[in-house]
Design an enzyme around this catalytic site. Structure first.
Site, PDB file in Angstrom:
ATOM      1  N   ASN A  22       0.828  -1.191   0.000  1.00  0.00           N
ATOM      2  CA  ASN A  22       0.000   0.000   0.000  1.00  0.00           C
ATOM      3  C   ASN A  22       0.869   1.250   0.000  1.00  0.00           C
ATOM      4  OD1 ASN A  22      -1.807   2.074   0.485  1.00  0.00           O
ATOM      5  ND2 ASN A  22      -2.243   1.446   2.594  1.00  0.00           N
ATOM      6  N   CYS A  23       0.784   2.051  -1.063  1.00  0.00           N
ATOM      7  CA  CYS A  23       1.570   3.277  -1.149  1.00  0.00           C
ATOM      8  C   CYS A  23       1.309   4.189   0.038  1.00  0.00           C
ATOM      9  CB  CYS A  23       1.239   4.011  -2.451  1.00  0.00           C
ATOM     10  SG  CYS A  23       1.951   5.667  -2.586  1.00  0.00           S
ATOM     11  N   PHE A  24       0.038   4.270   0.485  1.00  0.00           N
ATOM     12  CA  PHE A  24      -0.306   5.175   1.567  1.00  0.00           C
ATOM     13  C   PHE A  24      -0.126   4.540   2.947  1.00  0.00           C
ATOM     14  CE2 PHE A  24      -2.058   7.504  -1.931  1.00  0.00           C
ATOM     15  CZ  PHE A  24      -1.943   8.830  -1.534  1.00  0.00           C
ATOM     16  N   LYS A  29      -0.977  11.131   5.524  1.00  0.00           N
ATOM     17  CA  LYS A  29      -0.306  11.200   4.231  1.00  0.00           C
ATOM     18  C   LYS A  29      -1.316  11.663   3.188  1.00  0.00           C
ATOM     19  CE  LYS A  29       2.215   8.442   0.816  1.00  0.00           C
ATOM     20  NZ  LYS A  29       2.930   7.169   0.549  1.00  0.00           N
TER      21      LYS A  29
END
Length: 224
Positions: free
Chosen positions: A122-124, A139
């Site tokens: 997960n990028c976030f 974020k």
């Protein structure tokens, strides 16, 4: 299609056929984008749906981890002549985001996560020094970059109004909601960020839609 447009704009700028570009877009229907080098992800992602429509998986030309594009606004910058340092180039581009969001009442700073983020799909889920977070640790913007010679494509997702239930189904973790962005519409955000970019980069923008012939080229090359 959005990823095809971003990649085409980079190639056109590299060939000297297109000027520096700033654009904003949303995704419809909802999509999960994968970083260019991200080959592993949960098998369940291939059968997810939202509001009766299947969630597509798309590969970005840039790196990073997976991003759920729903309730977000994406920016893309294609430019050249920046620092050879990857992180310094990130900061040169991100300046307009920091300035613009400050005008909207949100202070942003860079994340601090180390390389351990690569184990999180997960990028976030983490915030690296290429990402922008609020004072409370939320974020807001996750960015990714592709460089060819001296030309850079940098695009990023601004996580504004995500569906908490969908986020949980995709990433298997609860989404911590925030009301900071509830009263901001996308048009207002875009106008403020364009103005900030004009001041930060000392540049004037010309609104220039893609022509019918350009759309045909993008669709033909990428098989969209």
């Amino acid at each position: 299609m959005q990823m095809a447009v971003d990649k085409w704009l980079l190639e056109q700028h590299l060939a000297g056929k297109h000027p520096h570009t700033l654009r904003f877009y949303t995704w419809m229907p909802a999509v999960i984008s994968l970083g260019f080098h991200q080959h592993k992800y949960p098998e369940s992602w291939q059968s997810l749906s939202w509001q009766g429509k299947k969630l597509d998986l798309v590969k970005r030309p840039t790196g990073g981890r997976a991003v759920l594009h729903q309730g977000d606004l994406t920016y893309a910058v294609v430019t050249s002549g920046l620092s050879n340092s990857r992180m310094q180039a990130y900061q040169e581009i991100c300046e307009f985001l920091i300035v613009g969001w400050k005008q909207l009442g949100i202070d942003l700073d860079y994340g601090t996560a180390g390389r351990g983020y690569i184990h999180n799909p997960n990028c976030f889920g983490t915030a690296t020094s290429a990402d922008l977070v609020t004072n409370e640790g939320y974020k807001l913007i996750g960015s990714a970059q592709l460089r060819k010679d001296n030309v850079i494509l940098q695009h990023g997702s601004m996580r504004l109004q995500p569906d908490a239930e969908l986020f949980s189904r995709v990433f298997g973790e609860d989404f911590v909601t925030t009301e900071d962005f509830a009263n901001l519409n996308f048009e207002t955000i875009i106008d403020v960020l364009i103005s900030a970019a004009r001041d930060c980069f000392n540049i004037e923008f010309e609104i220039k839609p893609l022509t019918e012939d350009e759309w045909k080229i993008i669709v033909g090359v990428n098989g969209c």
